[in-house]
Enzyme design. Sequence first.
Site, mmCIF file in Angstrom:
data_model
loop_
_atom_site.group_PDB
_atom_site.id
_atom_site.type_symbol
_atom_site.label_atom_id
_atom_site.label_comp_id
_atom_site.label_asym_id
_atom_site.label_seq_id
_atom_site.Cartn_x
_atom_site.Cartn_y
_atom_site.Cartn_z
ATOM 1 N N GLU A 42 3.752 -3.018 4.567
ATOM 2 C CA GLU A 42 2.982 -4.106 3.934
ATOM 3 C C GLU A 42 2.686 -3.754 2.460
ATOM 4 O O GLU A 42 2.863 -4.576 1.559
ATOM 5 C CB GLU A 42 1.684 -4.293 4.736
ATOM 6 C CG GLU A 42 0.606 -5.166 4.137
ATOM 7 C CD GLU A 42 -0.677 -5.130 5.003
ATOM 8 O OE1 GLU A 42 -0.600 -5.320 6.227
ATOM 9 O OE2 GLU A 42 -1.769 -4.913 4.429
ATOM 10 N N SER B 267 -2.666 -6.787 13.902
ATOM 11 C CA SER B 267 -2.356 -7.249 12.548
ATOM 12 C C SER B 267 -2.354 -8.759 12.461
ATOM 13 O O SER B 267 -1.977 -9.457 13.399
ATOM 14 C CB SER B 267 -0.979 -6.737 12.113
ATOM 15 O OG SER B 267 -0.670 -7.284 10.841
ATOM 16 N N HIS C 117 3.317 -0.063 9.826
ATOM 17 C CA HIS C 117 3.328 -1.501 9.493
ATOM 18 C C HIS C 117 2.600 -1.707 8.164
ATOM 19 O O HIS C 117 3.070 -2.405 7.268
ATOM 20 C CB HIS C 117 2.638 -2.297 10.613
ATOM 21 C CG HIS C 117 2.231 -3.692 10.214
ATOM 22 N ND1 HIS C 117 1.132 -3.956 9.419
ATOM 23 C CD2 HIS C 117 2.796 -4.900 10.456
ATOM 24 C CE1 HIS C 117 1.032 -5.261 9.201
ATOM 25 N NE2 HIS C 117 2.033 -5.850 9.826
ATOM 26 N N ASN C 118 1.444 -1.071 8.040
ATOM 27 C CA ASN C 118 0.663 -1.248 6.817
ATOM 28 C C ASN C 118 1.359 -0.622 5.609
ATOM 29 O O ASN C 118 1.300 -1.167 4.506
ATOM 30 C CB ASN C 118 -0.732 -0.645 6.983
ATOM 31 C CG ASN C 118 -1.653 -1.560 7.762
ATOM 32 O OD1 ASN C 118 -1.200 -2.378 8.554
ATOM 33 N ND2 ASN C 118 -2.944 -1.439 7.554
ATOM 34 N N LYS D 129 1.007 0.841 13.800
ATOM 35 C CA LYS D 129 0.234 -0.055 12.927
ATOM 36 C C LYS D 129 0.128 0.541 11.519
ATOM 37 O O LYS D 129 0.193 -0.169 10.512
ATOM 38 C CB LYS D 129 -1.170 -0.295 13.514
ATOM 39 C CG LYS D 129 -2.099 -1.116 12.609
ATOM 40 C CD LYS D 129 -1.516 -2.481 12.308
ATOM 41 C CE LYS D 129 -2.407 -3.484 11.620
ATOM 42 N NZ LYS D 129 -3.221 -3.143 10.507
HETATM 43 C C1 6PG Z 1 -3.165 -6.372 8.887
HETATM 44 C C2 6PG Z 1 -3.644 -5.646 7.649
HETATM 45 C C3 6PG Z 1 -5.032 -5.158 7.769
HETATM 46 C C4 6PG Z 1 -5.487 -4.267 6.626
HETATM 47 C C5 6PG Z 1 -5.602 -4.942 5.324
HETATM 48 C C6 6PG Z 1 -6.283 -4.112 4.268
HETATM 49 O O1 6PG Z 1 -2.139 -5.943 9.384
HETATM 50 O O2 6PG Z 1 -3.803 -7.332 9.309
HETATM 51 O O3 6PG Z 1 -2.820 -4.528 7.448
HETATM 52 O O4 6PG Z 1 -5.137 -4.449 8.962
HETATM 53 O O5 6PG Z 1 -6.717 -3.770 6.920
HETATM 54 O O6 6PG Z 1 -4.392 -5.380 4.894
HETATM 55 O O7 6PG Z 1 -5.602 -2.957 3.930
HETATM 56 P P1 6PG Z 1 -5.858 -2.298 2.499
HETATM 57 O O8 6PG Z 1 -7.294 -2.530 2.170
HETATM 58 O O9 6PG Z 1 -5.555 -0.851 2.659
HETATM 59 O O10 6PG Z 1 -4.957 -3.020 1.566
#
Ligand code: 6PG
Length: 472
Positions: free
Chosen positions: A193, A132, A189-190, A186
């Site tokens: 996010e 990430s 984590h997303n 991960k």
């Molecule tokens: C990270 C991000 C990354 C992710 C983008 C796009 O941790 O660097 O999570 O891995 O691919 O944020 O995600 P979306 O297109 O689903 O918003």
Amino acid sequence: MATADIGLIGLAVMGSNLALNIAEKGYTVAVHNRSASRIDEFTAEAKAQGLEQNTIPKYDLADFVQTVKAPRSIIIMVKAGKPVDDMIEQLLPHLEPGDAIIECGNSLFTDTQRRFDYLKPKNIGYLGVGVSGGEEGARHGPSIMVGGSKDQWHNAEAVLTAIAAQFNGESCCAYLGEGGAGHFVKTIHNGIEYGDMQMIAEVYGVMRDGLGMSAKECAEVFKKWNQGPLNSYLIEITGHVLDAVDDQTGKPLVELILDKAGQKGTGVWSAIVAQQMGVPATAIEGAVAARSISSRKDERVAAEAIYGKPNRAKTDVTLEDLEKALLAGKIVSYAQGFAVIAKASEENGWALPLATIAKIWRAGCIIRSRFLDQMSSAYEKGEAVNLLVVPDFVAIMKDSHLSLRKVVAAAATGEFPMICLSAALSYFDSYRQGQGTANLIQGQRDFFGAHGFEIEGRGSDLHGTWPSTLGK
Ligand code: 6PG
């Protein structure tokens, strides 16, 4: 001759940046890509950055594999899904027992588990690694969540530990567990996010449409908030995004960007797995739903024509309320995310180290934020059943939930959508009440399906004598 410490296949943005990062840390990296022109571009870039002596471009896959010292660690950084399976099949004939494939994309953790199980009998290690931090993170220090074959992990450990971000001198790279554990973490984590981003967007909506603030004024507020308890990468970049001006029109860029959010799947996977395990993750679910609604622009425009523009009278919430509401919402969301991880650990026998996960999220990754340090301390002390009952966070919630309440109430009457913040508040209110309303649900279930209910001191499979509704 095998001279490379590690190999890397897939030189798109993330792959090239990881390779340059590895080279910069003094390791030799052999690189390969399906299209030769991309290898040439990478070589030119490595040269421009003075890193060509640590990179070995290879156009032929067999030759590439031979260049990596055995037992080999080969990073693959290709599109998630079938391209990963295809790449594994292409690599297999060239690998020897003891070698490892290290897949660093955003793969579905069940796919990673399947690939791990497939390669294990062949004695080929498989590591599913969450990386990430976006482009910049990959180049200068991402957060790295490792899962999979532990023996082979040790072969790559020095390189991945060196390229990761550092927090107070500690590397933000850690081995978390077998099989799909790294990609699972991960994914969550997303999900977190997504929740953070949505809650920030909801607060921005109140600033813009309720407080009548310009993008520039909003930017200043986010910059200020970034100095306080909300300090985090996402709050920081929100300030920059709101500050940016479009070259062509001189208008704030954010006002020209279409309000349709994209998504590539990790948020949805997080919500699904949370539901499957019976762990409420309402902030993640809300954020995913909000993105889906955002993408239905035409439907929204048509519905607005029917109901009229939202009646957004000036609100009396203050910026301080918004700051505290965001803090409370984020704590609830992180508490949910960690609860999902804890449950998955139990179900999969992963023994995921929650304190370590919080630690490696303190720098490099997209959700890095000040309070992750407090969260890692809580887990280190083994205190946390749910972060909402850990003393440090109890204190913050006691101080901030009234603001969250005020903001969500103002949103309801002021006709602002607040899917995520209101979900966080409802979760908090549900979680902190000793007496809920599921007694009624149990009564209803027993009424129509004889599903049984419990009465303390009288047993757990009791039934009511209900009136018949037949023929009525
Ligand atoms: C990270 C991000 C990354 C992710 C983008 C796009 O941790 O660097 O999570 O891995 O691919 O944020 O995600 P979306 O297109 O689903 O918003």
